[in-house]
Design an enzyme around this catalytic site. Sequence first.
Site, mmCIF file in Angstrom:
data_model
loop_
_atom_site.group_PDB
_atom_site.id
_atom_site.type_symbol
_atom_site.label_atom_id
_atom_site.label_comp_id
_atom_site.label_asym_id
_atom_site.label_seq_id
_atom_site.Cartn_x
_atom_site.Cartn_y
_atom_site.Cartn_z
ATOM 1 N N ALA A 205 19.640 -45.954 -19.933
ATOM 2 C CA ALA A 205 20.782 -46.249 -20.813
ATOM 3 C C ALA A 205 21.278 -44.946 -21.424
ATOM 4 O O ALA A 205 20.931 -43.860 -20.951
ATOM 5 C CB ALA A 205 20.386 -47.244 -21.889
ATOM 6 N N ASN A 206 22.096 -45.021 -22.450
ATOM 7 C CA ASN A 206 22.597 -43.810 -23.117
ATOM 8 C C ASN A 206 22.808 -44.110 -24.603
ATOM 9 O O ASN A 206 22.570 -45.225 -25.053
ATOM 10 C CB ASN A 206 23.880 -43.320 -22.447
#
Length: 393
Positions: A205-206
Site C-alpha cells: 500500500a502507500n
Amino acid sequence: MRGARILLVVSGSVAAYKALELIRLLRAEGAEVQPLLTEAGARFVTEESLAALSGRRVLRDLWAAEAEIGHIRLARWADAVVVAPASADRLARMALGLVEDLAGCVLLATRAPILVAPAMNPAMWAHPATAAHVAALAARGVAFAGPEEGPMAEPESGLGRLMEPPRLVEAIRALLGGPGRLAGRHVLVTSGPTQEPIDPVRYIANRSSGRQGHAIAAALAEMGARVTLVSGPVAIPDPRGVTVVRVETARQMLAACLAALPAEAAVCCAAVADWRPAEEAAQKRKKIPGEAPPPLPLAPNPDILTTLAAHPDRPRLVVGFAAETENLLAHAAEKRARKGADWMVANDVSAGVMGGAENEVHLLTAAGVEHWPRMDKREVARRLAGRIAEALA
Ligand code: C5P
C-alpha cells in the site's frame, strides 16, 4: 449571485475607492453587500459613498454595532466575507486573530468563506512579515485574490495593486461556489490508496490518507453535483451527500469507476499502486528459518486515469494528480500528455504533504501552469470544484 450576502470589509489603502465599484458590480449581480469600514479605511473612502452604493448603513464602530446587530449575528449573516482592499496591517491582524475592532471580531467569528484582496506598496507585500501572514492565512483556508502587478499610487510599479473589481467579482463567485452550480452533473472521484494483497494477511500500500480526494468529493457535492467517490481503504469519514464505493485493489477501483460511468467529470486523486504481487498466495507465506527471503514478483496494475481518458464514454473533463518528489512540473506535464488528462494537479510530496492537512499544488491545463499557495486541502478542493464548475458550465 442572486441573494448572496456579502460582508465587505474595506480597510486602509488608497485602493479603497475601488470598493465602490466592487459594490456596484456585486449589486448588479443581485448580491446584497454590507460594507464594514475600518478606521483606516475611513481615511480613504467615505461612509456616505459606501452607504449610497450599497443601500445599507455602513458598519464602523464595534460598540455601536454591538448595540444594533452584534458581531456574531453579523458573522453569521454573511455567505462570504470579502476584505477588499486588505492592507498590510489588516493581514497582520487577521493572521494574529486580533479582535480590537469590528472587522477583527467578525473575521474571527465567521464560519463563511473569506476572500482577501491585498493592496499595498510592493515592498510591503514582498516583506517576509507579510509573506508569513499570507502563508498563515492561506493555511487556514482563507482565499486570496491578487495583488496584481502594475503602477501604484506612488510613482512606482510592482506587485501590490488591488485586483480590478470585475476580476474580484469572479473570485467572489468562485468563493461562493453557488449552491447548485453543479446541479445535475455527475462527477466521479477516486481517493485513498489501494491495497494489493500478497497473501491473506499482507499487502502493498502507500501513505495516501484520502484527505484530498475526499475533500474534493465533499466540495463537489456542496456545489450540487451527484458524486460517486470510489475510495481505497482510509481512516477518515465518508463525505456528506456523496455515494461512496469502497474498494481495496486497483482492479476493483477500475471496475467500480467503469460501472459509475457516464460522468461529466472524473477526478483521479487516488494513489493507485502501480504494481501488485503477480500472484496472491492462498495461504500466509511462511518464513522458513535459515532460508533467504522469498522473491516477490510484481505485475503492473491497470491505469484508471488513462483508461477513463481513452474510454468511449469519456467524461468531458478528466483531472489527474501527479505526486512527485522531484522535477515536479516536467513530470506532471509529461503525465498529463501520456495519460490523456485535461488537467493535472501537481504536488510535491517530498514537502511532507502526504497524509497532512495542507497541500501546495500547481494546476496544469492546456492554457498553462498556475501555482496555488500552500493551503488547507479543503480549500484546494473548493477551488478545484469551482474550476470544474466553470469548465462544465
Ligand atoms: O503515474 P502516477 O501514479 O504518478 O499518476 C498519477 C495519476 O494517475 C493520479 O491521478 C492517479 O489517480 C492516476 N492513476 C490511476 N491508475 C493507476 C495509477 C495512477 O488512475 N494505476
